[in-house]
Each structure stands twice: as structure tokens, then as C-alpha cells.
Design a protein around this motif. Structure first.
Motif, PDB file in Angstrom:
ATOM      1  N   ILE A  69      -6.231   4.758 -10.367  1.00  0.00           N
ATOM      2  CA  ILE A  69      -5.468   3.553 -10.057  1.00  0.00           C
ATOM      3  C   ILE A  69      -4.403   3.856  -9.007  1.00  0.00           C
ATOM      4  CG2 ILE A  69      -3.876   1.847 -11.023  1.00  0.00           C
ATOM      5  CD1 ILE A  69      -5.465   2.033 -13.618  1.00  0.00           C
ATOM      6  N   GLU A  70      -3.744   5.005  -9.152  1.00  0.00           N
ATOM      7  CA  GLU A  70      -2.742   5.394  -8.160  1.00  0.00           C
ATOM      8  C   GLU A  70      -3.384   5.572  -6.786  1.00  0.00           C
ATOM      9  OE1 GLU A  70      -0.568   8.807  -9.577  1.00  0.00           O
ATOM     10  OE2 GLU A  70      -0.520   7.975 -11.599  1.00  0.00           O
ATOM     11  N   LEU A  71      -4.543   6.222  -6.746  1.00  0.00           N
ATOM     12  CA  LEU A  71      -5.251   6.394  -5.474  1.00  0.00           C
ATOM     13  C   LEU A  71      -5.622   5.048  -4.862  1.00  0.00           C
ATOM     14  CD1 LEU A  71      -7.611   9.427  -6.223  1.00  0.00           C
ATOM     15  CD2 LEU A  71      -5.683   9.371  -4.630  1.00  0.00           C
ATOM     16  N   MET A  72      -6.021   4.105  -5.720  1.00  0.00           N
ATOM     17  CA  MET A  72      -6.356   2.768  -5.229  1.00  0.00           C
ATOM     18  C   MET A  72      -5.165   2.155  -4.507  1.00  0.00           C
ATOM     19  SD  MET A  72      -7.252  -0.675  -7.429  1.00  0.00           S
ATOM     20  CE  MET A  72      -5.552  -0.846  -8.014  1.00  0.00           C
ATOM     21  N   TYR A  73      -3.994   2.234  -5.141  1.00  0.00           N
ATOM     22  CA  TYR A  73      -2.800   1.656  -4.528  1.00  0.00           C
ATOM     23  C   TYR A  73      -2.411   2.399  -3.251  1.00  0.00           C
ATOM     24  CZ  TYR A  73      -1.990  -1.075  -8.793  1.00  0.00           C
ATOM     25  OH  TYR A  73      -2.103  -1.955  -9.844  1.00  0.00           O
ATOM     26  N   TYR A  74      -2.383   3.732  -3.317  1.00  0.00           N
ATOM     27  CA  TYR A  74      -1.948   4.509  -2.159  1.00  0.00           C
ATOM     28  C   TYR A  74      -2.921   4.383  -0.986  1.00  0.00           C
ATOM     29  CZ  TYR A  74       1.510   6.762  -5.197  1.00  0.00           C
ATOM     30  OH  TYR A  74       2.562   7.006  -6.044  1.00  0.00           O
ATOM     31  N   LEU A  75      -4.203   4.607  -1.254  1.00  0.00           N
ATOM     32  CA  LEU A  75      -5.186   4.551  -0.172  1.00  0.00           C
ATOM     33  C   LEU A  75      -5.332   3.136   0.379  1.00  0.00           C
ATOM     34  CD1 LEU A  75      -7.965   6.940  -1.541  1.00  0.00           C
ATOM     35  CD2 LEU A  75      -6.221   7.423   0.183  1.00  0.00           C
ATOM     36  N   GLY A  76      -5.343   2.155  -0.536  1.00  0.00           N
ATOM     37  CA  GLY A  76      -5.430   0.769  -0.082  1.00  0.00           C
ATOM     38  C   GLY A  76      -4.223   0.379   0.747  1.00  0.00           C
ATOM     39  N   GLY A  77      -3.040   0.744   0.268  1.00  0.00           N
ATOM     40  CA  GLY A  77      -1.820   0.411   0.995  1.00  0.00           C
ATOM     41  C   GLY A  77      -1.742   1.098   2.341  1.00  0.00           C
ATOM     42  N   ILE A  78      -2.055   2.392   2.363  1.00  0.00           N
ATOM     43  CA  ILE A  78      -1.999   3.147   3.621  1.00  0.00           C
ATOM     44  C   ILE A  78      -3.020   2.608   4.624  1.00  0.00           C
ATOM     45  CG2 ILE A  78      -2.442   5.406   4.653  1.00  0.00           C
ATOM     46  CD1 ILE A  78      -1.237   6.625   2.082  1.00  0.00           C
ATOM     47  N   THR A  79      -4.196   2.229   4.120  1.00  0.00           N
ATOM     48  CA  THR A  79      -5.219   1.669   5.011  1.00  0.00           C
ATOM     49  C   THR A  79      -4.739   0.374   5.654  1.00  0.00           C
ATOM     50  OG1 THR A  79      -7.015   2.645   3.705  1.00  0.00           O
ATOM     51  CG2 THR A  79      -7.579   0.792   5.140  1.00  0.00           C
ATOM     52  N   LEU A  80      -4.170  -0.515   4.843  1.00  0.00           N
ATOM     53  CA  LEU A  80      -3.678  -1.783   5.383  1.00  0.00           C
ATOM     54  C   LEU A  80      -2.533  -1.555   6.370  1.00  0.00           C
ATOM     55  CD1 LEU A  80      -3.682  -4.103   2.223  1.00  0.00           C
ATOM     56  CD2 LEU A  80      -5.387  -3.962   4.032  1.00  0.00           C
ATOM     57  N   ILE A  81      -1.611  -0.669   6.013  1.00  0.00           N
ATOM     58  CA  ILE A  81      -0.483  -0.378   6.908  1.00  0.00           C
ATOM     59  C   ILE A  81      -0.987   0.195   8.229  1.00  0.00           C
ATOM     60  CG2 ILE A  81       1.546   1.093   7.239  1.00  0.00           C
ATOM     61  CD1 ILE A  81       1.995   0.879   4.189  1.00  0.00           C
ATOM     62  N   THR A  82      -1.939   1.111   8.146  1.00  0.00           N
ATOM     63  CA  THR A  82      -2.475   1.740   9.357  1.00  0.00           C
ATOM     64  C   THR A  82      -3.129   0.715  10.275  1.00  0.00           C
ATOM     65  OG1 THR A  82      -2.862   3.808   8.157  1.00  0.00           O
ATOM     66  CG2 THR A  82      -4.050   3.500  10.231  1.00  0.00           C
ATOM     67  N   ILE A  83      -3.950  -0.158   9.685  1.00  0.00           N
ATOM     68  CA  ILE A  83      -4.596  -1.197  10.494  1.00  0.00           C
ATOM     69  C   ILE A  83      -3.549  -2.106  11.128  1.00  0.00           C
ATOM     70  CG2 ILE A  83      -6.110  -3.218  10.422  1.00  0.00           C
ATOM     71  CD1 ILE A  83      -7.643  -1.829   8.159  1.00  0.00           C
ATOM     72  N   GLY A  84      -2.534  -2.461  10.339  1.00  0.00           N
ATOM     73  CA  GLY A  84      -1.479  -3.327  10.860  1.00  0.00           C
ATOM     74  C   GLY A  84      -0.709  -2.691  11.998  1.00  0.00           C
ATOM     75  N   LEU A  85      -0.358  -1.411  11.851  1.00  0.00           N
ATOM     76  CA  LEU A  85       0.411  -0.726  12.892  1.00  0.00           C
ATOM     77  C   LEU A  85      -0.422  -0.499  14.149  1.00  0.00           C
ATOM     78  CD1 LEU A  85       2.390   1.904  10.769  1.00  0.00           C
ATOM     79  CD2 LEU A  85       3.218  -0.255  11.739  1.00  0.00           C
ATOM     80  N   ILE A  86      -1.688  -0.161  13.974  1.00  0.00           N
ATOM     81  CA  ILE A  86      -2.560   0.021  15.140  1.00  0.00           C
ATOM     82  C   ILE A  86      -2.672  -1.284  15.917  1.00  0.00           C
ATOM     83  CG2 ILE A  86      -4.949   0.420  15.855  1.00  0.00           C
ATOM     84  CD1 ILE A  86      -5.155   2.478  13.603  1.00  0.00           C
ATOM     85  N   THR A  87      -2.808  -2.378  15.178  1.00  0.00           N
ATOM     86  CA  THR A  87      -2.900  -3.685  15.830  1.00  0.00           C
ATOM     87  C   THR A  87      -1.609  -4.018  16.574  1.00  0.00           C
ATOM     88  OG1 THR A  87      -4.395  -4.466  14.092  1.00  0.00           O
ATOM     89  CG2 THR A  87      -3.310  -6.138  15.445  1.00  0.00           C
ATOM     90  N   ALA A  88      -0.475  -3.727  15.943  1.00  0.00           N
ATOM     91  CA  ALA A  88       0.819  -4.066  16.543  1.00  0.00           C
ATOM     92  C   ALA A  88       1.095  -3.266  17.809  1.00  0.00           C
ATOM     93  CB  ALA A  88       1.935  -3.834  15.534  1.00  0.00           C
ATOM     94  N   THR A  89       0.610  -2.033  17.856  1.00  0.00           N
ATOM     95  CA  THR A  89       0.911  -1.167  19.000  1.00  0.00           C
ATOM     96  C   THR A  89      -0.177  -1.177  20.062  1.00  0.00           C
ATOM     97  OG1 THR A  89      -0.047   0.725  17.804  1.00  0.00           O
ATOM     98  CG2 THR A  89       2.323   0.365  17.597  1.00  0.00           C
ATOM     99  N   ARG A  90      -1.293  -1.837  19.759  1.00  0.00           N
ATOM    100  CA  ARG A  90      -2.393  -1.869  20.726  1.00  0.00           C
ATOM    101  C   ARG A  90      -2.048  -2.776  21.897  1.00  0.00           C
ATOM    102  NH1 ARG A  90      -7.818  -4.271  18.496  1.00  0.00           N
ATOM    103  NH2 ARG A  90      -6.554  -6.158  18.748  1.00  0.00           N
ATOM    104  N   LYS A  91      -2.332  -2.323  23.084  1.00  0.00           N
ATOM    105  CA  LYS A  91      -2.031  -3.115  24.282  1.00  0.00           C
ATOM    106  C   LYS A  91      -3.209  -4.001  24.649  1.00  0.00           C
ATOM    107  CE  LYS A  91       1.151   0.273  26.267  1.00  0.00           C
ATOM    108  NZ  LYS A  91       1.458   1.129  27.434  1.00  0.00           N
TER     109      LYS A  91
END
Length: 276
Positions: free
Chosen positions: A254-276
């Protein structure tokens, strides 16, 4: 030059289908969703029930192209077929939980995007995956598992935590697929079959991109919340409560679900925000 729509007759951006076409579209949505859902039916959540279901992109696509009712009915029938096929009988858990959750969720999706823009599409995704999954999770855990089959003899507070955990699992595993895959399907349909695509969807699908800021926030904020819940599961009594509720000896999955899921969403969001 305006395009002639052979399937859709539009008034003020709303989709109206002939009844015969609506029946065919609904059946297609149900069949595709049932097949897609069954393909991942045996991949459970860390709680031991509730499946991994990226096939939600199918009713999301149908809701965008054909409106709320074909998607809602198709999703409700499709999920019932998939769950019943998995269990080898008419599955009451699906009937009391997944059917209403899918119907309401994807009706809302189609209603929100009836006047289409990518911003409304993102909003529809967040609303549908929150409300639809919450209805399904709470109905399944409390009405079916706890009351109907009496398999979860826990307090109302614990049942609420289990329901929230299942809602969050579905949300974080479905959101990337809906926001990343469904737009590709919409654009593909606009290219390959422009006659079935509403004018506003056609124009947005081919001539505009998803709004970077809205898309980034839609990924990043839920991701941060997932990580916070993961930390709470690791370092507070929430972990013990969750383990007892799910009848687990450890909350590591369950902890892995939260951590991996959260990190995945954050990563996608940050990549999108910084993409030119």
C-alpha cells in the motif's frame, strides 16, 4: 469549409444521436469496455480487491465523442459484463457498486465536455475519477463486502478508510491513462473519422494542445497528496489501521502504491510544466 456530420446533429455544441445510432454506439462502448476491463481483471489493488483498470479510457472517449448517455450506459453494462465473466456468474458486487459508479461517473464526464475544450476535458477527468470511483468504492466496501456478504466486520471508521484507500488507488492508476491516452484516441478519431467527431472536438483535437498549466496541476496536486498519504501510512497509526482493515501483515504494498503513484503523477506534471 464546414464538415457534414453523418452521425451527430449539433445544437449549441451538444451531441444528439439518432436512437438507432445511439444503441449501436452504446453496444460498442459496452463491448470494448468489457473486453478491456476483463484483460486486467486479475490484477488486484494492494487491498486485495478492486482491479487495475486502464480501460476507463474507452468510456471517456465515447463520452467525449458521442455524449453522456452512450458512455454511461455502455460503461455500466461493460463493467457488469467484465466482473460477471470474471466471477462466472452475475456478480452482485458489480451490480450494487461498479454499475452505478460507472454510470454516474461517465454521465458526468459526457455532460461536462458537451461543450468541448481541453480544460473541460481535464475537469471532466478529475470529477469523474473522483465521484465515480468514490461511489464504487464506498458501495462495494460498505454495502457489498460489509453488509451483504459480511466479509469486513469493522467499525464504520475503518470501513471508511478502506473505501478511501480503494478510491485513491483507482484514481491514481486511472488518471494518467485518461489524461494521456484518451486525447490520442480523440485526435486519431478526428483524423481518421472526422464525420463522427463533433465540430468543437474536431477543432480542439487537431488545432490545439492540452493547456499546459491545467494539465500539470491536474497531475502534480493529486501526486503530492498521494505522497503525503503514503508518509502518513508509514509514520502514523494510519498504517496499522490500514493493515488491520485489509487483513495484511504489512502495508508495504500500500505504501508503494502511494509513493510510486504519487511520484509518477508529480513527474508527469513537472515534465509537462517544464516542456517547451
Amino acid at each position: 469549409m464546414s464538415r457534414k456530420h453523418q452521425v451527430n446533429a449539433e445544437t449549441g455544441g451538444e451531441r444528439r444521436l439518432r436512437r438507432s445510432v445511439e444503441a449501436i454506439v452504446t453496444a460498442m462502448c459496452a463491448a470494448l469496455y468489457a473486453a478491456g476491463s476483463y484483460a486486467t481483471a486479475y490484477i488486484p489493488s494492494p487491498l486485495g480487491f478492486g482491479q487495475f483498470r486502464p480501460a476507463v479510457v474507452i468510456p471517456a472517449f465515447f463520452a467525449t465523442i458521442f455524449g453522456p448517455m452512450p458512455a454511461a450506459v455502455g460503461a455500466a453494462i461493460g463493467t457488469l459484463l467484465a466482473d460477471s465473466l470474471k466471477h462466472g456468474m452475475l456478480y452482485m458486487g458489480s451490480l450494487v457498486a461498479a454499475v452505478p459508479g460507472n454510470f454516474i461517473g461517465f454521465y458526468l464526464f459526457g455532460y461536462i465536455v458537451r461543450r468541448f475544450s481541453w480544460t473541460r476535458f481535464i475537469l471532466a477527468s478529475l470529477v469523474t475519477l473522483t465521484i465515480g470511483n468514490a461511489i464504487t468504492a464506498f458501495s462495494y466496501v460498505i454495502i457489498f463486502k460489509a453488509i451483504y456478504v459480511q466479509a469486513l466486520p469493522f467499525s464504520p471508521g475503518t470501513l471508511t478508510l478502506i473505501s478511501l484507500g480503494l478510491t485513491l488507488y483507482w484514481f491514481i492508476t486511472m488518471l494518467p491513462f485518461v489524461l494521456l491516452v484518451t486525447p490520442l484516441l480523440i485526435r486519431a478519431a478526428a483524423h481518421a473519422m472526422p464525420s463522427i467527431v463533433p465540430e468543437d472536438v474536431y477543432l480542439s483535437g487537431l488545432k490545439s494542445e492540452l493547456p499546459k498549466k491545467s494539465f500539470s496541476l491536474a497531475m502534480t496536486i493529486p501526486g503530492i497528496l498521494m505522497v503525503i498519504i503514503g508518509l502518513a501510512t508509514t509514520f502514523t497509526p494510519l498504517g496499522t489501521i490500514t493493515a488491520n482493515a485489509a487483513k495484511l501483515t504489512s502495508t508495504i504494498l500500500i505504501e508503494l502504491m502511494y509513493y510510486l503513484g504519487g511520484i509518477t503523477l508529480i513527474t508527469i506534471g513537472l515534465i509537462t510544466a517544464t516542456r517547451k
